[in-house]
Design an enzyme around this catalytic site. Structure first.
Site, PDB file in Angstrom:
ATOM      1  N   VAL A   1      45.691  45.044  30.914  1.00  0.00           N
ATOM      2  CA  VAL A   1      45.219  45.967  31.548  1.00  0.00           C
ATOM      3  C   VAL A   1      45.641  47.242  30.869  1.00  0.00           C
ATOM      4  O   VAL A   1      44.775  48.036  30.421  1.00  0.00           O
ATOM      5  CB  VAL A   1      46.072  45.604  32.726  1.00  0.00           C
ATOM      6  CG1 VAL A   1      45.386  46.708  33.995  1.00  0.00           C
ATOM      7  CG2 VAL A   1      45.209  44.538  33.818  1.00  0.00           C
TER       8      VAL A   1
ATOM      9  N   CYS B   1      41.840  42.141  41.863  1.00  0.00           N
ATOM     10  CA  CYS B   1      40.173  42.927  41.167  1.00  0.00           C
ATOM     11  C   CYS B   1      39.752  42.687  41.623  1.00  0.00           C
ATOM     12  O   CYS B   1      37.820  42.896  41.829  1.00  0.00           O
ATOM     13  CB  CYS B   1      40.834  41.442  39.432  1.00  0.00           C
ATOM     14  SG  CYS B   1      40.981  40.696  39.522  1.00  0.00           S
TER      15      CYS B   1
ATOM     16  N   GLY C   1      42.096  37.368  33.962  1.00  0.00           N
ATOM     17  CA  GLY C   1      43.030  38.120  35.242  1.00  0.00           C
ATOM     18  C   GLY C   1      44.326  37.407  34.879  1.00  0.00           C
ATOM     19  O   GLY C   1      45.145  38.038  35.230  1.00  0.00           O
TER      20      GLY C   1
ATOM     21  N   ARG D   1      39.181  29.126  39.081  1.00  0.00           N
ATOM     22  CA  ARG D   1      39.673  30.356  37.381  1.00  0.00           C
ATOM     23  C   ARG D   1      38.573  29.076  36.995  1.00  0.00           C
ATOM     24  O   ARG D   1      38.767  28.118  36.868  1.00  0.00           O
ATOM     25  CB  ARG D   1      41.348  29.923  37.313  1.00  0.00           C
ATOM     26  CG  ARG D   1      41.456  31.051  35.579  1.00  0.00           C
ATOM     27  CD  ARG D   1      41.146  31.926  36.010  1.00  0.00           C
ATOM     28  NE  ARG D   1      42.296  32.343  36.398  1.00  0.00           N
ATOM     29  CZ  ARG D   1      42.611  33.649  37.334  1.00  0.00           C
ATOM     30  NH1 ARG D   1      42.054  34.681  36.931  1.00  0.00           N
ATOM     31  NH2 ARG D   1      44.409  34.147  38.327  1.00  0.00           N
TER      32      ARG D   1
ATOM     33  N   HIS E   1      35.168  38.642  36.123  1.00  0.00           N
ATOM     34  CA  HIS E   1      35.078  37.864  37.755  1.00  0.00           C
ATOM     35  C   HIS E   1      33.264  38.064  38.285  1.00  0.00           C
ATOM     36  O   HIS E   1      32.466  38.942  38.476  1.00  0.00           O
ATOM     37  CB  HIS E   1      36.321  38.295  38.751  1.00  0.00           C
ATOM     38  CG  HIS E   1      37.332  38.260  38.401  1.00  0.00           C
ATOM     39  ND1 HIS E   1      38.219  37.393  37.036  1.00  0.00           N
ATOM     40  CD2 HIS E   1      38.567  39.028  39.014  1.00  0.00           C
ATOM     41  CE1 HIS E   1      39.147  37.954  37.420  1.00  0.00           C
ATOM     42  NE2 HIS E   1      39.559  37.792  38.027  1.00  0.00           N
TER      43      HIS E   1
ATOM     44  N   ASN F   1      36.861  42.260  35.092  1.00  0.00           N
ATOM     45  CA  ASN F   1      38.429  42.616  35.786  1.00  0.00           C
ATOM     46  C   ASN F   1      38.905  43.528  35.474  1.00  0.00           C
ATOM     47  O   ASN F   1      40.227  44.059  35.667  1.00  0.00           O
ATOM     48  CB  ASN F   1      38.879  40.760  36.256  1.00  0.00           C
ATOM     49  CG  ASN F   1      38.536  40.375  34.944  1.00  0.00           C
ATOM     50  OD1 ASN F   1      38.164  40.009  34.456  1.00  0.00           O
ATOM     51  ND2 ASN F   1      40.204  40.299  34.790  1.00  0.00           N
TER      52      ASN F   1
HETATM   53  N1  LIG Z   1      44.353  41.315  33.919  1.00  0.00           N
HETATM   54  C1  LIG Z   1      43.544  41.973  35.176  1.00  0.00           C
HETATM   55  O1  LIG Z   1      42.143  41.564  35.188  1.00  0.00           O
HETATM   56  C2  LIG Z   1      44.497  42.616  36.178  1.00  0.00           C
HETATM   57  C3  LIG Z   1      43.673  42.435  37.678  1.00  0.00           C
HETATM   58  C4  LIG Z   1      44.336  43.695  38.047  1.00  0.00           C
HETATM   59  C5  LIG Z   1      45.991  43.653  38.269  1.00  0.00           C
HETATM   60  N2  LIG Z   1      46.740  43.234  36.617  1.00  0.00           N
HETATM   61  C6  LIG Z   1      48.127  43.127  36.731  1.00  0.00           C
HETATM   62  O2  LIG Z   1      48.270  43.899  36.110  1.00  0.00           O
HETATM   63  C7  LIG Z   1      49.758  43.718  35.845  1.00  0.00           C
HETATM   64  C8  LIG Z   1      49.552  43.288  34.489  1.00  0.00           C
HETATM   65  O3  LIG Z   1      48.608  42.411  34.298  1.00  0.00           O
HETATM   66  P1  LIG Z   1      47.862  42.264  32.676  1.00  0.00           P
HETATM   67  O4  LIG Z   1      46.565  41.125  32.879  1.00  0.00           O
HETATM   68  O5  LIG Z   1      48.013  43.032  31.744  1.00  0.00           O
HETATM   69  O6  LIG Z   1      49.346  40.958  31.549  1.00  0.00           O
HETATM   70  P2  LIG Z   1      50.253  40.978  30.184  1.00  0.00           P
HETATM   71  O7  LIG Z   1      48.538  41.138  29.499  1.00  0.00           O
HETATM   72  O8  LIG Z   1      50.777  39.814  30.428  1.00  0.00           O
HETATM   73  O9  LIG Z   1      50.825  42.670  30.682  1.00  0.00           O
HETATM   74  C9  LIG Z   1      52.393  42.929  30.893  1.00  0.00           C
HETATM   75  C10 LIG Z   1      52.133  43.853  30.190  1.00  0.00           C
HETATM   76  O10 LIG Z   1      53.621  44.473  31.871  1.00  0.00           O
HETATM   77  C11 LIG Z   1      54.529  44.360  30.510  1.00  0.00           C
HETATM   78  N3  LIG Z   1      55.580  43.401  31.058  1.00  0.00           N
HETATM   79  C12 LIG Z   1      56.262  42.762  31.523  1.00  0.00           C
HETATM   80  N4  LIG Z   1      57.280  42.384  31.964  1.00  0.00           N
HETATM   81  C13 LIG Z   1      57.856  43.290  31.749  1.00  0.00           C
HETATM   82  C14 LIG Z   1      59.544  44.291  32.285  1.00  0.00           C
HETATM   83  N5  LIG Z   1      60.155  43.993  32.683  1.00  0.00           N
HETATM   84  N6  LIG Z   1      59.821  45.380  31.869  1.00  0.00           N
HETATM   85  C15 LIG Z   1      59.030  46.184  31.273  1.00  0.00           C
HETATM   86  N7  LIG Z   1      57.303  46.007  30.910  1.00  0.00           N
HETATM   87  C16 LIG Z   1      57.089  44.584  31.084  1.00  0.00           C
HETATM   88  C17 LIG Z   1      54.292  43.722  28.697  1.00  0.00           C
HETATM   89  O11 LIG Z   1      55.511  43.874  28.213  1.00  0.00           O
HETATM   90  P3  LIG Z   1      55.426  43.229  26.560  1.00  0.00           P
HETATM   91  O12 LIG Z   1      54.798  42.884  25.680  1.00  0.00           O
HETATM   92  O13 LIG Z   1      57.428  43.987  26.153  1.00  0.00           O
HETATM   93  O14 LIG Z   1      56.431  41.578  27.325  1.00  0.00           O
HETATM   94  C18 LIG Z   1      52.510  43.533  29.107  1.00  0.00           C
HETATM   95  O15 LIG Z   1      52.787  44.827  28.342  1.00  0.00           O
HETATM   96  C19 LIG Z   1      49.776  42.696  36.980  1.00  0.00           C
HETATM   97  O16 LIG Z   1      50.714  42.731  38.030  1.00  0.00           O
HETATM   98  C20 LIG Z   1      48.982  41.825  37.396  1.00  0.00           C
HETATM   99  O17 LIG Z   1      48.965  41.567  37.990  1.00  0.00           O
HETATM  100  C21 LIG Z   1      46.036  42.704  36.286  1.00  0.00           C
END
Ligand SMILES: NC(=O)c1ccc[n+]([C@@H]2O[C@H](COP(=O)([O-])OP(=O)(O)OC[C@H]3O[C@@H](n4cnc5c(N)ncnc54)[C@H](OP(=O)(O)O)[C@@H]3O)[C@@H](O)[C@H]2O)c1
Length: 330
Positions: free
Chosen positions: A12, A126, A157, A227, A234, A307
């Site tokens: 994201v 999303c 997602g 999924r 989505h 999403n």
């Molecule tokens: N993917 C979607 O469609 C979607 C849609 C709506 C909302 N979201 C929400 O957005 C969030 C991230 O989703 P994503 O899909 O982008 O996940 P992701 O690809 O796994 O990325 C997670 C991000 O969070 C950082 N992070 C994890 N633990 C952390 C901590 N303790 N302190 C600071 N930074 C931390 C990670 O940093 P590092 O790289 O350093 O680990 C990375 O930048 C989630 O809450 C998810 O529910 C996602």
């Protein structure tokens, strides 16, 4: 605007940076934030490079606004710390969405609820965002009684780990699993964790968040979230029962005239929304609009959106744009 992107190295977060640049959000300084393992890593934004910092440093740098997408636990712990320092947080996790003291916002529908006192603002799930985008104008016109929604959700997602799992499975490589089962060539009826009532959290988000955003707890929503091995966005098969009867062509016209929605619905040319073509687009695509012939006042349709865009980054940045335009930051 000095803008912190918390989770800047994630799926994201990366899209957030693209959308900030594309929409020319007035970023004077970017503060990319991630976990300790990424501190010092360089992130490119609009011809400049910025070093990733940790959350504590980011609070001390006092940005004007912080866009959070780093998981629920990070948001629960850190969003209040940012807010106490006077920083406006728009949060993508599920941490604050159902908190009655926090606003849950899709700008096209309910940005008017925002005030200067809202320091932590929740971005909806999303799957919910794309659903309510199509429901809101129809609810106004015909009054929704009940919605039955089945989702076909992209692996993006789940984040970077899931994309890696599919890639590994596709290439026959053994690696870390984001899901309990193989996702390649599969459909897994399990998004997020299970609750005592037999539903998943994702399914209950569709129910509860829809009522909160549409500000109507009489709307009944029942969901099944699945999924599938797709990356573009989505998709949702949606059945809507209204209080009042409707004309299908008028429904099409209402949706076509709704900002943020694009109707793709022409059976002669086989035109309907598909996730492959929704990828990297900010709109919510609606098609297969037709009367449910098994029951009165009931409509079927198919909704698709990226999403990572309208379901996450685009909606978050639209909230920040609204705050800025209406002088609600600071
Ligand atoms: N993917 C979607 O469609 C979607 C849609 C709506 C909302 N979201 C929400 O957005 C969030 C991230 O989703 P994503 O899909 O982008 O996940 P992701 O690809 O796994 O990325 C997670 C991000 O969070 C950082 N992070 C994890 N633990 C952390 C901590 N303790 N302190 C600071 N930074 C931390 C990670 O940093 P590092 O790289 O350093 O680990 C990375 O930048 C989630 O809450 C998810 O529910 C996602």
């Amino acid at each position: 605007m000095r803008v912190a992107v918390v989770g800047a190295t994630g799926m994201v977060g990366e899209v957030m940076l693209n959308v900030l640049a594309e929409r020319n959000f007035p970023v004077t300084e970017l503060i990319p934030v991630a976990s300790e393992k990424s501190v010092g890593k360089e992130i490119a934004f609009k011809d400049k490079k910025y070093k990733v910092v940790n959350l504590q440093t980011a609070v001390e740098m006092k940005p004007d606004v912080a866009l959070f997408s780093a998981g629920g636990e990070t948001s629960l712990e850190w969003a209040p710390k940012f807010a106490e320092a006077g920083i406006t947080v728009v949060d993508n996790s599920s941490a604050w969405r159902m908190d009655p003291t926090k606003k849950l916002v899709v700008p096209e529908i309910n940005a008017n609820v925002l005030t200067k006192n809202d320091k932590i603002i929740a971005n909806p799930n999303c799957s919910t965002i794309q659903l309510v985008m199509a429901l809101a104008p129809l609810h106004k016109e015909y009054t929704i009684k009940r919605v039955v929604v089945s989702t076909y959700q992209s692996i993006t997602g789940t984040g970077v780990k899931a994309v890696q799992q599919l890639e590994n499975e596709y290439n026959g490589v053994k690696g870390e699993m984001a899901y309990k089962y193989q996702i390649h060539k599969n459909a897994i009826p399990h998004c997020d964790s299970f609750l005592d009532n037999g539903y998943t959290k994702e399914e209950m988000k569709l129910t509860n968040e829809t009522m909160k955003i549409l500000d109507d707890d009489t709307i009944k929503v029942t969901a099944t979230a699945v999924r599938i091995p797709v990356v573009g966005g989505h998709s949702e098969a949606v059945n809507i029962e209204f209080e009042n009867d409707f004309d299908v062509n008028k429904v099409r016209a209402i949706l076509q005239n709704t900002p943020g929605i694009m109707v793709q619905d022409n059976l002669d040319t086989f035109t309907y929304p598909m996730p492959l073509y929704a990828q990297n687009k900010n709109e919510v695509f609606v098609g297969r609009i037709r009367r449910d012939e098994s029951q009165e006042n009931t409509l079927n349709m198919w909704i698709v959106a990226d999403n990572l865009r309208k379901g996450a980054a685009t909606n978050t940045i639209q909230i920040a744009e609204y705050l800025l335009q209406n002088n609600l930051i600071g």
